[in-house]
Design a protein around this motif. Sequence first.
Motif, PDB file in Angstrom:
ATOM      1  N   ASN A 183       4.228   3.910 -15.274  1.00 39.14           N
ATOM      2  CA  ASN A 183       4.052   4.193 -13.760  1.00 39.14           C
ATOM      3  C   ASN A 183       2.726   5.121 -13.102  1.00 39.14           C
TER       4      ASN A 183
ATOM      5  N   ARG B 234      -7.179  -4.875  -1.005  1.00 27.99           N
ATOM      6  CA  ARG B 234      -8.534  -5.640  -1.683  1.00 27.99           C
ATOM      7  C   ARG B 234      -8.797  -7.048  -1.273  1.00 27.99           C
TER       8      ARG B 234
ATOM      9  N   PRO C 267      11.466   3.371  -1.693  1.00 25.20           N
ATOM     10  CA  PRO C 267      11.309   4.775  -2.242  1.00 25.20           C
ATOM     11  C   PRO C 267       9.884   5.268  -2.772  1.00 25.20           C
TER      12      PRO C 267
ATOM     13  N   LEU D  48       8.479  -0.736  -5.533  1.00 20.33           N
ATOM     14  CA  LEU D  48       7.621   0.184  -5.948  1.00 20.33           C
ATOM     15  C   LEU D  48       7.582   0.903  -7.195  1.00 20.33           C
ATOM     16  N   HIS D  49       8.966   0.986  -7.727  1.00 24.68           N
ATOM     17  CA  HIS D  49       9.205   1.438  -9.043  1.00 24.68           C
ATOM     18  C   HIS D  49       9.135   0.546 -10.058  1.00 24.68           C
TER      19      HIS D  49
ATOM     20  N   PRO E  23      -0.834  -3.747  -8.839  1.00 21.58           N
ATOM     21  CA  PRO E  23      -0.548  -4.573  -7.876  1.00 21.58           C
ATOM     22  C   PRO E  23       0.895  -4.703  -7.429  1.00 21.58           C
ATOM     23  N   ARG E  24       1.063  -4.954  -6.596  1.00 16.62           N
ATOM     24  CA  ARG E  24       2.579  -5.158  -5.895  1.00 16.62           C
ATOM     25  C   ARG E  24       3.224  -6.447  -6.665  1.00 16.62           C
ATOM     26  N   SER E  25       2.536  -7.407  -6.784  1.00 22.25           N
ATOM     27  CA  SER E  25       2.976  -8.556  -7.364  1.00 22.25           C
ATOM     28  C   SER E  25       3.362  -8.546  -9.144  1.00 22.25           C
TER      29      SER E  25
ATOM     30  N   PRO F 210       6.530   5.734  -4.978  1.00 25.34           N
ATOM     31  CA  PRO F 210       6.455   4.987  -6.130  1.00 25.34           C
ATOM     32  C   PRO F 210       6.568   5.573  -7.566  1.00 25.34           C
ATOM     33  N   TYR F 211       6.201   7.018  -7.481  1.00 25.32           N
ATOM     34  CA  TYR F 211       6.359   7.589  -8.683  1.00 25.32           C
ATOM     35  C   TYR F 211       7.379   8.719  -8.974  1.00 25.32           C
TER      36      TYR F 211
ATOM     37  N   LEU G 109       0.149   3.893 -13.720  1.00 27.81           N
ATOM     38  CA  LEU G 109      -0.811   2.801 -13.436  1.00 27.81           C
ATOM     39  C   LEU G 109      -0.585   2.288 -11.872  1.00 27.81           C
ATOM     40  N   ASP G 110      -1.873   2.049 -11.290  1.00 30.05           N
ATOM     41  CA  ASP G 110      -1.630   1.736  -9.860  1.00 30.05           C
ATOM     42  C   ASP G 110      -1.477  -0.051  -9.967  1.00 30.05           C
TER      43      ASP G 110
ATOM     44  N   GLU H  33      -4.846  -8.442  -1.864  1.00 30.47           N
ATOM     45  CA  GLU H  33      -3.673  -7.285  -2.619  1.00 30.47           C
ATOM     46  C   GLU H  33      -3.481  -6.212  -1.438  1.00 30.47           C
ATOM     47  N   ILE H  34      -2.222  -5.935  -1.528  1.00 30.12           N
ATOM     48  CA  ILE H  34      -2.247  -4.723  -0.832  1.00 30.12           C
ATOM     49  C   ILE H  34      -1.892  -3.679  -1.697  1.00 30.12           C
ATOM     50  N   ASP H  35      -2.724  -2.780  -2.228  1.00 31.19           N
ATOM     51  CA  ASP H  35      -2.790  -1.841  -3.417  1.00 31.19           C
ATOM     52  C   ASP H  35      -1.835  -0.642  -3.166  1.00 31.19           C
TER      53      ASP H  35
END
Lengths: 391, 434
Positions: B222, A327, A388, B236-237, B227-229, A390-391, B224-225, A256-258
């Motif tokens: 939002n 990870r 964009p 990302l949003h 995983p992209r999936s 993320p938050y 929470l981190d 995963e690319i976190d």
Amino acid sequence: MKKGVSFSVIPIIALLGVLALSIWAGYQLSIGSSYNKRYGDVFSEDPSVFKMETVKKILEDGLKFSAQDASLEIAANGGTGSTTFWYCAYEDKIPTPEEVKYHFSNLIKTSLNAYAKNSNAGDLFEINVDIPEYTCTGVYDNGESKCSSRDSSECEDFWVTATGNSQIILKEPNVLKEDDSISAIIPQNRFWWIYYRLYDDYNGNSVHEQIQNSVCVPGESINRGEVRGRIESALNEVCRRYENSVLDGYVDCSYEIDCFFEMDGSRNCLNTLCSREPFNEELCDSPEVVRVAGKTNDNDVEKVFFQDCTPYREDHSYSDTDWLRFRIVLKDSKYNIPSMSKDLKNLVWKIQGAIIIDYNQCPIEWTVNIDPCSGGSNELPGGVTPEPPPY
Amino acid sequence: MMKGQTLEMLGFLILSVAVIGIIIFMRTYLAGSYGKTLSSLTERQETEGMRSGLNTILQTTDPKTGRKMEELIGIGVYTEKSELDFGRDSNGDQLKVNVFKDLEERLDAIYGKGKWHLELPYPDLPFYAQVVIVVDTSASLCDDVENMKRLPDIINNLNEMIKQKYPIKDKDKDRITATVYMLSGGNAGCCEPDYDGQTYLGCSRFEANKRETNVFRCRSINSLDCPRSLRPSDSLHWTNEEDWGRGLACIADNGPPEGWNGASTKIGIILSDELSTGNENQPEAQEASLESAINYANSIDMFVFPIKADTGIACCPSCSGCRSECNICVSYNGEQTSLFTERTCAMDSELISHMEGLMAGVNPPEFRQVYELEDSTEVTTAISDIIKDVAEREVPTVKLGAPIPQDRKVNTVTVTVPIPFIGGYTNLYLYQWQ
């Protein structure tokens, strides 16, 4: 006269006989009592010994459950008691076998003491016993030579021991004391095999280096928007190598690319700390981590001032650094392991990294098409749109 | 002559009395003592024989798994499963063991069929739950979330109830924590202004001093981190306020603010009136979202309870000619309007099977009934009921062998068995008769 005497002698003799019989009976009575007492003594010792053995067997089972649960937690953390970054910023911090053993045994000790403590709590535990706190637990793998082998068959179990250098005291039916040392073998658990294979593989195969080399070929520039793809390709390659040549067919590797923001070195992808101090037994219980020095230079939004309305192209180049948090998850489906969770679990080793990718020798380049009259527009190679925040 | 005869008779009389006395004495004390010893020996032999028989069974190592029966029993009781699967051996053969069946066979062999009974109650572990609640933040949920304002107090009360029920040593330790996660992406202007004067669905729906307590927290998804999936549309949003499937998956992956505790009962509650990702015709997206939820919930053994909020179907049961007066407020292109389309109506029953599908993939059979709300005033009660239902869930005692006879002398042995729950034990009760 003679006849009278002879008649009176008979009862006297008979009486003497009866007296002798009484003495014999009394003797027999005392023998019966002593047998009863002796049997009683033997039988009161037997249950004590039996109960002591039962207590030790229960503790051994507790030790087994503790070790199995701890193996899952330590592996999921990446080798220590908390999230372990094998790669941190520019540094590779692979946990050493001693470091892993230290954290592993500490966790086992804590869990085992919960069993010991609860034996005195409530009326569930039928045996009245004092179990002292365990102060030391040991974890013994089958040796690096066996565990480094490609074939896992000689490294699929390990021993654990525990001692409080004290005595278990049984209170009933007799007071009985016995050394509190216990040991147990943990079967069907490839914790050490996977660890040693990864540990040995690291020599010459740093994942950080692989990603850096895959992303950045010195002297060659990168098109904007391509970096993530290159990272994914590198991680994919790492996974295939783990599956095909480091581990075996029972282990599935995924990644995963976190966190990754191309061309935004100001985001360090970490709200935790990734570094840890060199292993020192006295400190490793709660490893003191050092905040990673993150890049702080902000990439300001590009401002273009126009003199006239003639469209033109402007070339840009980015030769700084980006943070990447990834990870790698290695799931061993060969064995299912009992744990605190209600299902049996596969062992999962996680390798985490929060690394810096350096573009100094391979700048990211792109061109902005500027149309000053319509307010301007950005066009990236392949029509990639910048993500964009993320938050 | 008379004197001699008298002496002779007297002598015999004394002799007779003495002999009778000795006989009585020996019968009473000597034989009684031996008898008692013998009886006590017999009793002890029976009990010890029974105990050692059981001990032999418990210490027997299962050849397949290399584990002792005692360990297997502990695992079986705790996991509530008789068939345990430990994976595969080096030859690829399955390492499965049917622990209670094996135990039954062994006990039959030692004590005889029909001559024993065994009970293994589920360990009485103090209830400790971590509850996460995923809230669809589309406009139609305004009134439901309004009702959730009472939740912080309800969670406090439940904690007190649990503390009263279980003899917990650490009385101060909270047994239930709840975290509300608001999905992001909704712009629900339909809602009344909240404590911060906002009209969208966010954590400011809860009083400021109750948003962040020891037992109750409210957060945006939002925070929470993920995983992209697990982000809708791989962006990302968090862009979909109705994607509660992925929302739950993301929360399961991250855990509540305090992190998942291995020993806790994990409860995931979903509040929504639409299919995951929305009622639009997008079966693949809905399926994928649900699958994420099932996979991630199973990975941490979470119980999942979707609460189906009122969709407004009572206003238009036939689903034809539905009127906007059914008063489902939606926000479309920045404008709020009342809307109840025939599709929304038709998706009502679809939603139930959608939610049941989720429960079937995660929960044991007794927890597969979707909570359907008749109106928004039932939200907090439903959440409270769910937590109580899980807390009061009775795990049946494992019972093996024949029923205990009433007219026989029955020997009993109790053995303590550790379980994989760290520090936990249960007792094994064995009854045996001739």
